[in-house]
Scaffold this active site. Structure first.
Site, mmCIF file in Angstrom:
data_model
loop_
_atom_site.group_PDB
_atom_site.id
_atom_site.type_symbol
_atom_site.label_atom_id
_atom_site.label_comp_id
_atom_site.label_asym_id
_atom_site.label_seq_id
_atom_site.Cartn_x
_atom_site.Cartn_y
_atom_site.Cartn_z
ATOM 1 N N ILE A 16 -65.627 -50.982 -29.835
ATOM 2 C CA ILE A 16 -66.051 -49.229 -28.830
ATOM 3 C C ILE A 16 -67.246 -49.293 -28.557
ATOM 4 C CG2 ILE A 16 -66.390 -47.253 -30.127
ATOM 5 C CD1 ILE A 16 -65.639 -47.657 -33.006
ATOM 6 N N PRO A 17 -66.759 -50.258 -27.344
ATOM 7 C CA PRO A 17 -68.494 -49.533 -26.186
ATOM 8 C C PRO A 17 -68.442 -48.757 -25.725
ATOM 9 C CG PRO A 17 -66.270 -50.920 -25.330
ATOM 10 C CD PRO A 17 -65.907 -50.856 -27.195
ATOM 11 N N HIS A 18 -69.249 -48.010 -25.503
ATOM 12 C CA HIS A 18 -69.930 -46.542 -25.056
ATOM 13 C C HIS A 18 -71.352 -46.683 -24.527
ATOM 14 C CE1 HIS A 18 -71.948 -47.265 -28.947
ATOM 15 N NE2 HIS A 18 -72.786 -46.789 -28.873
ATOM 16 N N GLY A 19 -71.007 -46.038 -24.049
ATOM 17 C CA GLY A 19 -72.528 -45.603 -22.788
ATOM 18 C C GLY A 19 -73.115 -44.397 -22.092
ATOM 19 N N LEU A 59 -65.885 -45.472 -24.659
ATOM 20 C CA LEU A 59 -66.455 -44.408 -24.661
ATOM 21 C C LEU A 59 -67.542 -43.557 -23.623
ATOM 22 C CD1 LEU A 59 -66.006 -40.946 -25.978
ATOM 23 C CD2 LEU A 59 -67.897 -41.538 -27.209
#
Length: 165
Positions: A65-68, A103
Site C-alpha cells: 500500500i504505497p502512499h504519500g 493512495l
C-alpha cells in the site's frame, strides 16, 4: 470510508507488467498522472520513493500500500494494480507482492488519509477478497470486487480478518 469515493474504474490496472518495486512505483505514478488527477508524475514518484525510504509499504501476504501526500493534490486519489508477476517489495513478511494499492492524499489530509489507509488495509487483509481479485478476468471485475466488497465490510462492521505477519 468507501473506496469508491477515491478510486475510479480507470484507476485499476490488471495486469500490470513490472519487474521491480521501482518499476511498479513508476508505472503507478505514470497512471496516476495520466488520469484525471492533474498531478505531476515525477512529484508522485518522488513522494512514493521518499515514503518507501522510511520503511516498506509491503504489508505482507502479497500486498503493498504505497502512499504519500502531495501539496498539489486536491483530494484523495486511489489506484490499484494486480501485477502480472509478483515482485520483491521488501515486505515485512519477505514475500513478493502482486496486489498494490496506491493512495495519494493532499498535504493537509490528516484523519481522512488515515481512514482511507485503514479501509484499504482492512479490505486487503481479507483472504477471500484477495483471492477473488487475483482471479478476476479484467479491470472492471477487479474494480467491482474492490468497491462492492468494501461496501459490504463497511455495512457489516469489522469481520474477523487474518493478522498480518
Amino acid at each position: 470510508m468507501n473506496l469508491s469515493t477515491f478510486i475510479t474504474p480507470q484507476g485499476v490496472i490488471a495486469p500490470l507488467k513490472a519487474a521491480s518495486k521501482k518499476q511498479v512505483l513508476q508505472d503507478l505514478a505514470a497512471a496516476a498522472a495520466a488520469t484525471h488527477t492533474g498531478l505531476d508524475e515525477r512529484a508522485i514518484f518522488d513522494t512514493l520513493v521518499e515514503r518507501e525510504r522510511l520503511g516498506s509499504t509491503g504489508v505482507g501476504h502479497g500486498i503493498a500500500i504505497p502512499h504519500g501526500k502531495l501539496e498539489s493534490a486536491d483530494k484523495l486519489h486511489g489506484f490499484f494494480a494486480r501485477l502480472a508477476k509478483p515482485v520483491d517489495f521488501d515486505s515485512i513478511d519477505h514475500q513478493p507482492v502482486d496486489l498494490v494499492f496506491l493512495l495519494i492524499a493532499p498535504s493537509e489530509a490528516g484523519a481522512e488519509h488515515l481512514k482511507a489507509l485503514a479501509g484499504i488495509s482492512r479490505l486487503l487483509r481479507d483472504e477471500e477478497i484477495c483471492s477473488k481479485v487475483r482471479g478476476a478476468q479484467n479491470e472492471s471485475a477487479v474494480y467491482a470486487l474492490l468497491t462492492t466488497e468494501d461496501d459490504k465490510l463497511a455495512s457489516f462492521g469489522s469481520r474477523k480478518l487474518p493478522k498480518a505477519s
